[in-house]
Design an enzyme around this catalytic site. Structure first.
Site, mmCIF file in Angstrom:
data_model
loop_
_atom_site.group_PDB
_atom_site.id
_atom_site.type_symbol
_atom_site.label_atom_id
_atom_site.label_comp_id
_atom_site.label_asym_id
_atom_site.label_seq_id
_atom_site.Cartn_x
_atom_site.Cartn_y
_atom_site.Cartn_z
ATOM 1 N N SER A 51 49.259 81.356 61.978
ATOM 2 C CA SER A 51 49.540 81.407 60.542
ATOM 3 C C SER A 51 49.514 80.027 59.896
ATOM 4 C CB SER A 51 50.912 82.028 60.297
ATOM 5 O OG SER A 51 50.996 83.294 60.892
HETATM 6 N N1 SAH Z 1 52.803 83.436 65.898
HETATM 7 C C1 SAH Z 1 51.442 83.372 66.368
HETATM 8 C C2 SAH Z 1 50.549 84.185 65.469
HETATM 9 C C3 SAH Z 1 49.657 85.061 66.267
HETATM 10 S S1 SAH Z 1 48.765 86.285 65.355
HETATM 11 C C4 SAH Z 1 51.015 81.918 66.488
HETATM 12 O O1 SAH Z 1 51.818 81.032 66.147
HETATM 13 O O2 SAH Z 1 49.906 81.646 66.953
HETATM 14 C C5 SAH Z 1 49.610 87.757 65.823
HETATM 15 C C6 SAH Z 1 49.656 88.084 67.287
HETATM 16 O O3 SAH Z 1 50.283 89.360 67.424
HETATM 17 C C7 SAH Z 1 48.311 88.195 67.968
HETATM 18 O O4 SAH Z 1 48.244 87.308 69.042
HETATM 19 C C8 SAH Z 1 48.244 89.664 68.428
HETATM 20 O O5 SAH Z 1 47.556 89.838 69.655
HETATM 21 C C9 SAH Z 1 49.720 89.985 68.553
HETATM 22 N N2 SAH Z 1 50.056 91.411 68.510
HETATM 23 C C10 SAH Z 1 49.549 92.385 67.714
HETATM 24 N N3 SAH Z 1 50.144 93.561 67.975
HETATM 25 C C11 SAH Z 1 51.057 93.327 68.950
HETATM 26 C C12 SAH Z 1 52.002 94.147 69.642
HETATM 27 N N4 SAH Z 1 52.141 95.444 69.384
HETATM 28 N N5 SAH Z 1 52.773 93.576 70.582
HETATM 29 C C13 SAH Z 1 52.663 92.252 70.868
HETATM 30 N N6 SAH Z 1 51.795 91.424 70.248
HETATM 31 C C14 SAH Z 1 51.006 91.960 69.302
#
Ligand code: SAH
Length: 206
Positions: free
Chosen positions: A52
């Protein structure tokens, strides 16, 4: 980044500003994007996911109002960037990621950077992680159509959850407080996250 993107837009929690200044965001983005690591936008991290925009991360952290003794649950480890910030702000971080490769890479980077109070699990985070509940704070980094019941159930009385809620194209951040066993929901600003995958009512691919 801290002065022009965060403080200038109203982030005022000094603990949050300090950790945002300290944690090396460039370590968490792909080599190819390192020169953009501190810019005012999200960046790709692999598996079609993104880390993000710094302002949104700071806003979520500030809203959680974590204390040094807090235990926090993070859904969507992704690159591990926000996990590292949480590791600096509180005592214990339980982070859940559904993509095994992202989870493994984030975990080894967090270990290399010395975050001993962080644990990464591969699972469907829409179910939370009951084994370590209750949590003082829960931060969801992927968009959900509504507040997942298992997550609210794992929030301690008086605890705070921050989650982007809405359809795939656009959502709003919601602050959910556990008050007398009921959710108190405060609507915050608009945002756009990748979808939370899993559970019956969520998208099934991505
Ligand atoms: N906070 C992260 C943002 C990652 S984007 C950072 O700092 O990089 C959101 C993430 O949520 C992705 O990696 C995606 O694979 C994960 N995601 C989506 N659905 C999910 C679920 N049901 N359980 C765990 N992770 C999930």
């Amino acid at each position: 980044m801290v002065e022009s993107q965060l403080r200038a837009r109203g982030i005022h929690d000094q603990r949050v500003l300090d950790v945002m200044a300290r944690v090396p965001r460039h370590e968490f983005v792909a080599e190819h994007y390192r020169d953009q690591a501190y810019e005012d936008h999200p960046l790709p991290i692999g598996e079609s996911q993104t880390v993000s925009q710094p302002y949104i991360v700071a806003l979520m952290l500030e809203t959680l109002a974590l204390k040094p003794r807090s235990k926090v649950l993070e859904i969507g480890t992704g690159s591990g960037y926000q996990t590292a910030l949480l590791g600096e702000l509180c005592a214990e971080v339980i982070s859940v990621e559904r993509h095994p490769t992202l989870a493994r890479d984030a975990e080894s980077l967090l270990t290399r950077l010395g975050y001993g109070n962080v644990k990464v699990f591969v699972a469907d985070g829409s179910q939370g992680l009951a084994a370590f509940a209750p949590y003082d704070g829960i931060v969801v980094s992927a968009a959900a159509p509504g507040i997942p019941t298992p997550l609210f159930e794992q929030l301690r009385e008086g605890g705070r959850m921050i989650i982007p809620v809405g359809p795939a194209e656009a959502q709003e951040l919601q602050l959910v407080r556990a008050h007398g066993g009921k959710p108190l929901v405060e609507r915050m600003e608009g945002c756009r996250f990748v979808p939370l995958i899993g559970g019956e009512k969520y998208a099934s691919s991505g």
